[in-house]
Scaffold this motif. Structure first.
Motif, mmCIF file in Angstrom:
data_model
loop_
_atom_site.group_PDB
_atom_site.id
_atom_site.type_symbol
_atom_site.label_atom_id
_atom_site.label_comp_id
_atom_site.label_asym_id
_atom_site.label_seq_id
_atom_site.Cartn_x
_atom_site.Cartn_y
_atom_site.Cartn_z
ATOM 1 N N ILE A 1 0.845 -1.197 0.000
ATOM 2 C CA ILE A 1 0.000 0.000 0.000
ATOM 3 C C ILE A 1 0.883 1.251 0.000
ATOM 4 C CG2 ILE A 1 -2.144 -0.982 0.890
ATOM 5 C CD1 ILE A 1 -1.227 -0.240 3.717
ATOM 6 N N LYS A 2 1.714 1.322 -1.015
ATOM 7 C CA LYS A 2 2.640 2.447 -1.163
ATOM 8 C C LYS A 2 1.876 3.764 -1.213
ATOM 9 C CE LYS A 2 5.892 -0.236 -3.935
ATOM 10 N NZ LYS A 2 6.653 -0.302 -5.187
ATOM 11 N N GLY A 3 2.439 4.768 -0.559
ATOM 12 C CA GLY A 3 1.883 6.112 -0.640
ATOM 13 C C GLY A 3 0.592 6.328 0.129
ATOM 14 N N ASP B 1 4.401 -3.127 2.618
ATOM 15 C CA ASP B 1 5.147 -2.129 1.855
ATOM 16 C C ASP B 1 4.411 -0.805 2.004
ATOM 17 O OD1 ASP B 1 6.437 -0.464 0.093
ATOM 18 O OD2 ASP B 1 6.410 -1.874 -1.587
ATOM 19 N N LEU B 2 4.943 0.036 2.867
ATOM 20 C CA LEU B 2 4.382 1.360 3.129
ATOM 21 C C LEU B 2 5.341 2.445 2.647
ATOM 22 C CD1 LEU B 2 3.011 0.481 6.630
ATOM 23 C CD2 LEU B 2 1.631 1.546 4.862
ATOM 24 N N SER B 3 6.104 2.127 1.620
ATOM 25 C CA SER B 3 7.035 3.127 1.105
ATOM 26 C C SER B 3 6.250 4.358 0.651
ATOM 27 C CB SER B 3 7.876 2.550 -0.037
ATOM 28 O OG SER B 3 7.072 1.974 -1.030
ATOM 29 N N SER B 4 6.811 5.508 0.934
ATOM 30 C CA SER B 4 6.220 6.814 0.601
ATOM 31 C C SER B 4 4.880 7.075 1.288
ATOM 32 C CB SER B 4 6.065 6.982 -0.912
ATOM 33 O OG SER B 4 7.329 6.892 -1.544
ATOM 34 N N ALA B 5 4.572 6.320 2.334
ATOM 35 C CA ALA B 5 3.340 6.565 3.095
ATOM 36 C C ALA B 5 3.517 7.794 3.986
ATOM 37 C CB ALA B 5 2.997 5.349 3.955
ATOM 38 N N THR C 1 9.055 -4.347 7.572
ATOM 39 C CA THR C 1 8.175 -3.413 6.871
ATOM 40 C C THR C 1 9.009 -2.472 6.009
ATOM 41 O OG1 THR C 1 6.713 -3.502 8.798
ATOM 42 C CG2 THR C 1 6.304 -1.741 7.213
ATOM 43 N N ASN C 2 8.565 -2.243 4.789
ATOM 44 C CA ASN C 2 9.239 -1.287 3.918
ATOM 45 C C ASN C 2 8.666 0.095 4.199
ATOM 46 O OD1 ASN C 2 10.316 0.315 1.926
ATOM 47 N ND2 ASN C 2 9.933 -1.130 0.264
ATOM 48 N N LEU C 3 9.482 0.935 4.822
ATOM 49 C CA LEU C 3 9.083 2.296 5.175
ATOM 50 C C LEU C 3 9.958 3.323 4.459
ATOM 51 C CD1 LEU C 3 8.655 1.581 8.993
ATOM 52 C CD2 LEU C 3 6.818 1.921 7.326
ATOM 53 N N GLU C 4 10.562 2.909 3.354
ATOM 54 C CA GLU C 4 11.424 3.827 2.618
ATOM 55 C C GLU C 4 10.618 5.030 2.136
ATOM 56 O OE1 GLU C 4 13.250 1.398 -0.396
ATOM 57 O OE2 GLU C 4 14.647 0.505 1.037
ATOM 58 N N LYS C 5 11.164 6.196 2.363
ATOM 59 C CA LYS C 5 10.561 7.478 1.985
ATOM 60 C C LYS C 5 9.238 7.758 2.704
ATOM 61 C CE LYS C 5 12.687 7.515 -2.584
ATOM 62 N NZ LYS C 5 12.440 7.555 -4.033
ATOM 63 N N ALA C 6 8.900 6.973 3.719
ATOM 64 C CA ALA C 6 7.687 7.255 4.503
ATOM 65 C C ALA C 6 7.935 8.489 5.367
ATOM 66 C CB ALA C 6 7.322 6.062 5.373
ATOM 67 N N ASN C 7 6.870 9.198 5.667
ATOM 68 C CA ASN C 7 6.992 10.428 6.441
ATOM 69 C C ASN C 7 6.382 10.241 7.829
ATOM 70 O OD1 ASN C 7 6.827 13.028 7.527
ATOM 71 N ND2 ASN C 7 6.593 13.954 5.512
#
Length: 190
Positions: free
Chosen positions: A108-110, A127-131, A146-152
């Motif tokens: 669920i990217k972004g 996958d929460l990248s860019s979330a 968990t993929n949190l790359e670029k998450a804020n």
């Protein structure tokens, strides 16, 4: 037999636990102040719909399609979003209570979580990248593999994220909430 197709309809102040909800594909519909608590939404489809001030707590979501859905000020306690149909799965949450829900293993990217309570939510293997976790309470939320790359997370609080078992490349944190990345080290921050 094909399910019904319901388009551009507004459902307001309906208790679907009493009235029942027609099994259908709902497109561009608005649900306002409705109660879905505990319903089984097996194979229902919601496309480009919004839910405002609704109670969807403990709703069962096997193969439920949520495509481009907006939840605003909704109660969504204990939902297992991983049971949803993952094709096109996309939603955003503003001012929602998602405590005890699960997004296990979802891509669920972004996804945007704004002013939400996410206490004891399971984000394992997701996958929460860019979330975005804007002003969200993540007390006892689980982040594991968990993929949190670029998450804020710059305004999120009460989180505990282990950088050794999660992907955090280019994730954003404020200087005030970095302690949530260090709890496993039992460092005393003064």
């Amino acid at each position: 037999m094909m399910d019904s197709f319901i388009e551009e309809k507004i459902f307001e102040k309906i208790d679907f636990t009493i009235a029942g909800l027609e099994k259908a594909s709902y497109e561009y519909c608005k649900f306002i102040n409705c109660n879905f608590e505990g319903l089984n939404l097996f194979d229902y489809k919601f496309l480009d719909c919004s839910f405002k001030d609704c109670n969807l707590s403990m709703v069962k979501l096997p193969q439920t399609a949520f495509r481009n859905i907006y939840f605003d000020a909704c109660k969504l306690l204990g939902l297992k979003f991983e049971d949803c149909n993952t094709f096109g799965l996309a939603f955003s949450f503003t001012d929602c209570n998602l405590n005890h829900s699960s997004f296990y293993n979802l891509k669920i990217k972004g996804t945007k979580f704004m002013n939400c309570s996410l206490q004891e939510v399971d984000f394992s293997d997701a996958d929460l990248s860019s979330a975005y976790f804007t002003n969200c309470n993540l007390l006892k939320a689980t982040f594991s593999n968990t993929n949190l790359e670029k998450a804020n997370f710059s305004s999120a609080y009460n989180f505990n994220i282990n950088p050794e078992i999660n992907k955090l490349k280019k994730a954003k944190f404020s200087a005030n909430n970095l302690s949530g990345l260090l709890q496993q080290y039992q460092i005393e921050i003064v």
